[in-house]
Scaffold this motif. Structure first.
Motif, mmCIF file in Angstrom:
data_model
loop_
_atom_site.group_PDB
_atom_site.id
_atom_site.type_symbol
_atom_site.label_atom_id
_atom_site.label_comp_id
_atom_site.label_asym_id
_atom_site.label_seq_id
_atom_site.Cartn_x
_atom_site.Cartn_y
_atom_site.Cartn_z
ATOM 1 N N ALA A 259 0.831 -1.213 0.000
ATOM 2 C CA ALA A 259 0.000 0.000 0.000
ATOM 3 C C ALA A 259 0.858 1.252 0.000
ATOM 4 C CB ALA A 259 -0.938 -0.011 1.209
ATOM 5 N N ALA A 260 1.989 1.196 0.689
ATOM 6 C CA ALA A 260 2.876 2.354 0.764
ATOM 7 C C ALA A 260 3.559 2.656 -0.561
ATOM 8 C CB ALA A 260 3.925 2.146 1.859
ATOM 9 N N THR A 261 3.529 1.706 -1.500
ATOM 10 C CA THR A 261 4.087 1.979 -2.829
ATOM 11 C C THR A 261 3.032 2.527 -3.787
ATOM 12 O OG1 THR A 261 3.667 -0.226 -3.778
ATOM 13 C CG2 THR A 261 5.707 0.067 -2.506
ATOM 14 N N TYR A 262 1.770 2.524 -3.370
ATOM 15 C CA TYR A 262 0.697 3.030 -4.217
ATOM 16 C C TYR A 262 0.269 4.446 -3.839
ATOM 17 C CZ TYR A 262 -0.388 -1.245 -6.814
ATOM 18 O OH TYR A 262 -0.336 -2.327 -7.662
ATOM 19 N N GLY A 263 0.610 4.873 -2.653
ATOM 20 C CA GLY A 263 0.246 6.211 -2.214
ATOM 21 C C GLY A 263 1.166 6.668 -1.095
ATOM 22 N N TYR A 264 1.384 7.967 -1.018
ATOM 23 C CA TYR A 264 2.245 8.480 0.050
ATOM 24 C C TYR A 264 1.644 8.188 1.414
ATOM 25 C CZ TYR A 264 4.888 11.643 3.002
ATOM 26 O OH TYR A 264 5.659 12.163 4.000
ATOM 27 N N LYS A 265 0.317 8.270 1.513
ATOM 28 C CA LYS A 265 -0.385 7.932 2.737
ATOM 29 C C LYS A 265 -1.387 6.815 2.453
ATOM 30 C CE LYS A 265 0.949 11.209 5.782
ATOM 31 N NZ LYS A 265 1.381 10.987 7.178
ATOM 32 N N PHE A 266 -1.428 5.820 3.306
ATOM 33 C CA PHE A 266 -2.427 4.768 3.180
ATOM 34 C C PHE A 266 -3.324 4.782 4.417
ATOM 35 C CE2 PHE A 266 1.213 2.784 5.286
ATOM 36 C CZ PHE A 266 0.620 2.208 6.400
ATOM 37 N N GLY A 267 -4.502 4.209 4.274
ATOM 38 C CA GLY A 267 -5.420 4.069 5.388
ATOM 39 C C GLY A 267 -5.701 2.607 5.659
ATOM 40 N N VAL A 268 -6.155 2.310 6.868
ATOM 41 C CA VAL A 268 -6.420 0.935 7.278
ATOM 42 C C VAL A 268 -7.882 0.788 7.680
ATOM 43 C CG1 VAL A 268 -5.934 -0.848 9.005
ATOM 44 C CG2 VAL A 268 -4.057 0.519 8.057
ATOM 45 N N ILE A 269 -8.529 -0.232 7.142
ATOM 46 C CA ILE A 269 -9.873 -0.623 7.564
ATOM 47 C C ILE A 269 -9.787 -1.981 8.232
ATOM 48 C CG2 ILE A 269 -12.221 -1.215 6.829
ATOM 49 C CD1 ILE A 269 -11.785 0.533 4.375
ATOM 50 N N THR A 270 -10.411 -2.105 9.392
ATOM 51 C CA THR A 270 -10.419 -3.400 10.064
ATOM 52 C C THR A 270 -11.759 -3.596 10.760
ATOM 53 O OG1 THR A 270 -9.147 -4.859 11.522
ATOM 54 C CG2 THR A 270 -9.308 -2.539 12.170
ATOM 55 N N VAL A 271 -11.807 -4.527 11.704
ATOM 56 C CA VAL A 271 -13.066 -4.894 12.342
ATOM 57 C C VAL A 271 -13.478 -3.853 13.381
ATOM 58 C CG1 VAL A 271 -12.708 -7.348 11.933
ATOM 59 C CG2 VAL A 271 -11.853 -6.308 14.051
ATOM 60 N N GLN A 272 -14.643 -4.070 13.962
ATOM 61 C CA GLN A 272 -15.210 -3.101 14.903
ATOM 62 C C GLN A 272 -14.508 -3.111 16.259
ATOM 63 O OE1 GLN A 272 -19.191 -3.873 16.710
ATOM 64 N NE2 GLN A 272 -19.811 -1.986 15.653
ATOM 65 N N GLU A 273 -13.989 -4.259 16.671
ATOM 66 C CA GLU A 273 -13.459 -4.401 18.027
ATOM 67 C C GLU A 273 -12.182 -3.576 18.231
ATOM 68 O OE1 GLU A 273 -16.205 -7.667 17.225
ATOM 69 O OE2 GLU A 273 -14.545 -6.770 16.116
ATOM 70 N N LYS A 274 -12.177 -2.780 19.293
ATOM 71 C CA LYS A 274 -11.073 -1.855 19.551
ATOM 72 C C LYS A 274 -9.753 -2.576 19.787
ATOM 73 C CE LYS A 274 -13.408 2.031 19.381
ATOM 74 N NZ LYS A 274 -13.154 3.034 18.321
ATOM 75 N N GLY A 275 -9.818 -3.746 20.437
ATOM 76 C CA GLY A 275 -8.580 -4.471 20.702
ATOM 77 C C GLY A 275 -7.849 -4.837 19.432
ATOM 78 N N TRP A 276 -8.590 -5.338 18.432
ATOM 79 C CA TRP A 276 -7.947 -5.702 17.169
ATOM 80 C C TRP A 276 -7.520 -4.468 16.398
ATOM 81 C CZ3 TRP A 276 -5.646 -9.880 15.842
ATOM 82 C CH2 TRP A 276 -5.241 -10.062 14.514
ATOM 83 N N GLN A 277 -8.279 -3.380 16.500
ATOM 84 C CA GLN A 277 -7.875 -2.135 15.849
ATOM 85 C C GLN A 277 -6.508 -1.685 16.376
ATOM 86 O OE1 GLN A 277 -10.896 0.917 16.089
ATOM 87 N NE2 GLN A 277 -12.515 -0.459 15.417
ATOM 88 N N GLU A 278 -6.346 -1.723 17.682
ATOM 89 C CA GLU A 278 -5.064 -1.309 18.255
ATOM 90 C C GLU A 278 -3.946 -2.273 17.882
ATOM 91 O OE1 GLU A 278 -5.135 -0.335 22.380
ATOM 92 O OE2 GLU A 278 -6.459 1.395 22.072
ATOM 93 N N TYR A 279 -4.281 -3.569 17.797
ATOM 94 C CA TYR A 279 -3.243 -4.521 17.406
ATOM 95 C C TYR A 279 -2.799 -4.266 15.971
ATOM 96 C CZ TYR A 279 -0.383 -8.613 17.110
ATOM 97 O OH TYR A 279 0.700 -9.445 16.958
#
Length: 261
Positions: free
Chosen positions: A109-129
Motif C-alpha cells: 500500500a505504501a508503494t501506491y500512495g504516500y499515505k495509506f489508510g487501514v480498515i479493520t473490524v469493529q473491536e477496539k482491541g484488534w484495531q489497536e493490534y
C-alpha cells in the motif's frame, strides 16, 4: 510451486469463507501455483481479537507451518491472518520464504500512495493490534488513519459470508472516509473482510482511483514473488545475520519437548 497456507478458523463450519477464498485465489494465483491448506486449533476466528487466544493461536499456526515444512514438499508458507501470528518465529525455523500478509499489504500500500489508510473490524482491541503492527513495520508516518467497520465481527463473519452486500457497502463507506482523511491507498486489516471484498470485486474506492488491498491476495502474490527470488534469482530465503537467524530443527525439537509440545 507449492505454497502452504495456515488458516486461523476451523475447516468445518467455514465452508462459505473457503468458497470465497478459493474463488479469489483461483483468479489471482499463477496457474502453476498449488495452495495447500492447514488449520490452527481455535474454533472461532473471533477469539483472536483478544490477546490471550491470539497468542495461543500464534503458537498453533507456527507448529502447523513447521510440521508442513518438515513433512511436505513446500516452496513457501503464509499464515492467513492479518495479525501475522508466528511470522518472526516461522522465519527463524523454516528454510523456505514465509510471508505475513499484513506486513506485505502495508508495504505494498505504501508503494501506491504516500499515505495509506487501514480498515479493520469493529473491536477496539484488534484495531489497536493492527495499528501496533503498522508501527512495528516502520510505517506509522505513512498511515493516514485507521477505522473500524460499524458491524460486529459476529455479524460480518457469519451472515457476511452468505449475504455479503452489507459488509461490502460498509467497507466502501469506510474507505471513502479514509480518502477524506488523506489516504491514497487502503489496506484491509482482516482476513475475513479481505475475503468478502475480494470475492465481491471491491478493489478500489467507488468513484476514485484509490486501490483497496485485500491482504490475502497481496500475501499470496508476494509469496509467489519471494519463491521466485529464491529459486530463480538465487537470493537467500531470509537474511540470517540478525532477527531471522536460523534455529536448527534439532534444537527446535529439543525446545518443543522441554516446553511440553
Amino acid at each position: 510451486m507449492k505454497l502452504q497456507i495456515v488458516h486461523i478458523n476451523s475447516e468445518r463450519g467455514s465452508e462459505p469463507y473457503f468458497e470465497m477464498f478459493n474463488r479469489t485465489m483461483e483468479r489471482v494465483k499463477r496457474p502453476d501455483t498449488e495452495l495447500l491448506h492447514r488449520w490452527a486449533k481455535l474454533r472461532r476466528a473471533t477469539d483472536v481479537v483478544y490477546a490471550y487466544p491470539y497468542l495461543l493461536n500464534g503458537v498453533a499456526v507456527l507448529h502447523e507451518l513447521t510440521e508442513a515444512a518438515e513433512t511436505e514438499d513446500i516452496d513457501g508458507a503464509m499464515m492467513a491472518c492479518t495479525g501475522d501470528p508466528g511470522l518472526v518465529e516461522a522465519r527463524s525455523l523454516l528454510d523456505v520464504p514465509v510471508v505475513g500478509p499484513w506486513e506485505a499489504t502495508l508495504h505494498t500500500a505504501a508503494t501506491y500512495g504516500y499515505k495509506f489508510g487501514v480498515i479493520t473490524v469493529q473491536e477496539k482491541g484488534w484495531q489497536e493490534y493492527c495499528h501496533s503492527l503498522v508501527v512495528k513495520y516502520g510505517l506509522e508516518g505513512r498511515c493516514a488513519g485507521l477505522v473500524g467497520i460499524d458491524i460486529s465481527s459476529y455479524d460480518a463473519f457469519s451472515r457476511g459470508f452468505t449475504e455479503p452486500d452489507f459488509v461490502v457497502e460498509e467497507v466502501a463507506k469506510q474507505a471513502q472516509r479514509l480518502v477524506d482523511m488523506g489516504a491514497s491507498a487502503i489496506a484491509v486489516g482482516s482476513a475475513g473482510l479481505s475475503t468478502i471484498i475480494a470475492d465481491a470485486g471491491l478493489n478500489r474506492v467507488p468513484g476514485v482511483d484509490v486501490p483497496i488491498f485485500d491482504a490475502l491476495t497481496v500475501g499470496v502474490k508476494t509469496l509467489e514473488m519471494r519463491v521466485d527470488l529464491t529459486q530463480k534469482a538465487g537470493l537467500p530465503v531470509m537474511g540470517r545475520s540478525g532477527l531471522y537467524t536460523r534455529f536448527e530443527p534439532e534444537e527446535a525439537k529439543r525446545v518443543r519437548y522441554q516446553c511440553g509440545f
